[in-house]
Write a protein that holds these residues in place. Structure first.
Motif, short mmCIF file in Angstrom:
data_model
loop_
_atom_site.label_atom_id
_atom_site.label_comp_id
_atom_site.label_asym_id
_atom_site.label_seq_id
_atom_site.Cartn_x
_atom_site.Cartn_y
_atom_site.Cartn_z
N GLU A 5 0.85 -1.04 -0.21
CA GLU A 5 0.11 0.20 -0.03
C GLU A 5 0.73 1.00 -0.37
OE1 GLU A 5 -2.23 -0.08 3.63
OE2 GLU A 5 -3.89 0.62 2.48
N ALA A 6 0.04 2.57 -0.30
CA ALA A 6 1.27 3.85 -0.47
C ALA A 6 1.14 3.98 1.25
CB ALA A 6 0.26 4.96 -0.98
N THR A 7 2.63 4.67 1.15
CA THR A 7 2.32 5.03 2.56
C THR A 7 1.75 6.36 2.87
OG1 THR A 7 4.61 5.91 2.29
CG2 THR A 7 4.50 3.50 2.96
N LEU A 8 2.08 7.05 4.29
CA LEU A 8 1.17 7.85 4.75
C LEU A 8 2.29 9.35 3.76
CD1 LEU A 8 -0.52 8.74 8.06
CD2 LEU A 8 -1.17 9.00 5.86
N GLU A 9 3.51 8.97 4.02
CA GLU A 9 4.34 9.48 3.48
C GLU A 9 4.25 9.85 1.80
OE1 GLU A 9 8.24 10.46 5.11
OE2 GLU A 9 8.64 11.39 3.54
N GLU A 10 4.12 8.93 1.07
CA GLU A 10 4.09 9.05 -0.14
C GLU A 10 2.79 10.20 -0.44
OE1 GLU A 10 6.34 4.80 -1.53
OE2 GLU A 10 4.13 4.54 -0.94
N ILE A 11 1.29 9.85 0.12
CA ILE A 11 0.69 10.12 -0.45
C ILE A 11 1.22 11.66 0.25
CG2 ILE A 11 -2.00 11.27 0.70
CD1 ILE A 11 -2.04 7.68 0.98
N PHE A 12 1.08 11.97 1.48
CA PHE A 12 1.54 13.25 1.35
C PHE A 12 2.21 14.67 0.53
CE2 PHE A 12 4.25 16.87 3.54
CZ PHE A 12 3.24 17.18 4.60
N ILE A 13 3.41 13.66 0.27
CA ILE A 13 4.34 14.56 -0.94
C ILE A 13 3.55 14.31 -2.12
CG2 ILE A 13 5.89 13.40 -2.64
CD1 ILE A 13 7.69 12.20 -0.96
N LYS A 14 2.59 13.52 -2.53
CA LYS A 14 1.80 13.54 -3.32
C LYS A 14 0.61 15.21 -3.09
CE LYS A 14 -0.55 10.26 -6.27
NZ LYS A 14 -1.11 9.04 -5.87
N VAL A 15 0.33 14.87 -2.10
CA VAL A 15 -0.64 16.26 -2.16
C VAL A 15 0.09 17.49 -0.63
CG1 VAL A 15 -2.69 16.98 0.38
CG2 VAL A 15 -2.30 14.56 -0.94
N VAL A 16 0.88 17.32 -0.75
CA VAL A 16 1.66 18.53 -0.44
C VAL A 16 2.52 19.10 -1.57
CG1 VAL A 16 2.48 19.54 1.27
CG2 VAL A 16 1.20 18.13 1.89
N GLY A 17 3.57 18.15 -2.06
CA GLY A 17 4.20 18.01 -2.99
C GLY A 17 5.30 18.50 -2.12
N ARG A 18 5.44 17.78 -0.98
CA ARG A 18 7.74 17.47 -0.74
C ARG A 18 6.77 17.30 0.71
NH1 ARG A 18 8.62 22.56 3.84
NH2 ARG A 18 10.13 21.47 3.93
N GLY A 19 7.87 16.56 1.25
CA GLY A 19 8.06 15.93 1.96
C GLY A 19 8.33 15.38 3.11
N LEU A 20 8.44 14.71 4.36
CA LEU A 20 8.26 15.09 6.04
C LEU A 20 9.43 15.61 6.71
CD1 LEU A 20 5.19 12.41 6.81
CD2 LEU A 20 5.27 14.65 6.54
N LYS A 21 10.49 15.51 6.14
CA LYS A 21 12.23 15.33 6.45
C LYS A 21 12.58 16.33 5.74
CE LYS A 21 12.41 10.46 7.26
NZ LYS A 21 10.94 10.37 5.74
N ASP A 22 13.83 16.37 6.24
CA ASP A 22 14.27 17.84 5.21
C ASP A 22 14.84 17.60 4.02
OD1 ASP A 22 14.05 19.54 7.78
OD2 ASP A 22 15.69 19.25 8.78
N GLY A 23 14.77 18.87 2.67
CA GLY A 23 15.61 18.32 1.78
C GLY A 23 14.64 17.87 0.90
N GLU A 24 13.12 17.51 0.74
CA GLU A 24 13.12 16.13 0.19
C GLU A 24 12.14 17.50 0.01
OE1 GLU A 24 11.08 13.69 1.87
OE2 GLU A 24 12.87 12.40 2.49
#
Ligand SMILES: Nc1ncnc2c1ncn2[C@@H]1O[C@H](COP(=O)(O)OP(=O)(O)OP(=O)(O)O)[C@@H](O)[C@H]1O
Ligand SMILES: [Mg+2]
Length: 281
Positions: A262-281
């Motif tokens: 399944e897609a992870t929440l982080e992948e979904i976060f990137i898709k929705v927000v346009g950036r990752g949860l950690k620095d530099g992504e």
């Protein structure tokens, strides 16, 4: 009555950029509500505004129906606050830190002992707070938030700096408290923590709420499950709908294992927000 009601909350440190930018949300009683966002998103600022450690410029926060602009000391006992970089008294022992706080609210010694035992810091009670490790400090701050048996807990990165096994234990303690009825507002940049603890999660970035939903519903709405091929030492992830690529990899016959994920929440976060949860992504 809602546990938390926030309308158009805005705050700027420098009166130029809004650290919290016109956010509105409600939290039901008994719910665990999470703010998931990267460093600098404004998570700690939001908690400070909700709990009056910072005064908002626009004032619309209601907790348990109480207008926070007019909340007094007695009301504040209903709220527990645990901060990531909280101020403990470094020259006092762990026990004394809690005793000092408990005294303010008329809490007895047995409650201090109970909460220190629950969080597994009772054996370190006579150590100075300055000698606590980071994970122990976080637990001591959490103990201080719990000792008044609050109706609502505000938790800023509650397992920050903890070893994974202690973090898992603290999450279990929090889940048990929630089962007994405690409402929680939690910030984190850890998607696993958000997923394990929260009933609903706000995706939060640059002072704004981008979306609010349950973890399951995010996955239904945005998550495409993937097929993972292990080829030599590499993992190749292919969208389930990409039949051409799937067939090509299968026919190539160099894979050693195939899994679906399944897609992870982080992948979904990137898709929705346009950036990752950690620095530099
Ligand atoms: N006391 C302050 N004075 C000026 N600016 C501040 C202050 N505290 C925070 N900021 C700024 O406000 C923004 C939001 O910071 P905040 O600490 O709320 O983020 P956060 O989401 O909690 O980040 P982290 O995950 O690193 O804890 C950042 O740009 C930060 O630099
Ligand atoms: Mg923070």
């Amino acid at each position: 009555m809602k546990a938390i009601e926030v309308k158009n909350l805005t705050f700027s440190y420098d009166r130029k950029v809004n650290a919290v930018d016109n956010i509105s949300f409600t939290v039901e009683k008994g719910e665990v509500f999470g703010f998931l966002g990267p460093s600098g998103a404004g998570k700690s600022t939001t908690i400070k505004l909700l709990t009056r450690l910072l005064m908002p410029q626009v004032d619309r926060v209601f907790i348990l129906g109480q207008d926070m602009a007019k909340a007094d000391h007695k009301f504040m006992r209903k709220i527990g606050i645990s901060f990531e970089n909280d101020v403990l008294y470094p020259a006092l022992t762990g026990y004394e830190n809690l005793y000092f706080h408990a005294k303010l609210y008329g809490i007895n010694k047995q409650e201090i002992k109970d909460v220190m035992k629950t969080l597994d810091i009772w054996d370190a009670r006579d150590k100075l707070a300055s000698q606590y490790s980071k994970g122990m400090k976080t637990r001591l701050v959490l103990a201080r938030a719990l000792v008044t048996r609050p109706e609502i807990l505000f938790l800023d990165e509650p397992t920050s700096g903890m070893d994974p096994d202690i973090a898992a234990y603290v999450r279990k303690v929090l889940k048990d408290l929630n089962k007994q009825g405690t409402t929680m507002f939690v910030t984190t940049h850890d998607m696993h923590e958000a997923e394990q603890l929260c009933d609903r999660i706000a995706f939060f970035n640059s002072g704004k709420i981008v979306d609010i939903d349950t973890p399951e519903s995010y996955k239904k709405r945005y998550g495409e499950s993937r097929i993972l091929f292990k080829v030599d030492d590499a993992i190749i992830a292919v969208d389930r709908k990409n039949k051409e690529e799937l067939l090509r990899l299968i026919e190539h016959d160099q894979w050693s294992s195939i899994h679906s994920r399944e897609a992870t929440l982080e992948e979904i976060f990137i898709k929705v927000v346009g950036r990752g949860l950690k620095d530099g992504e």
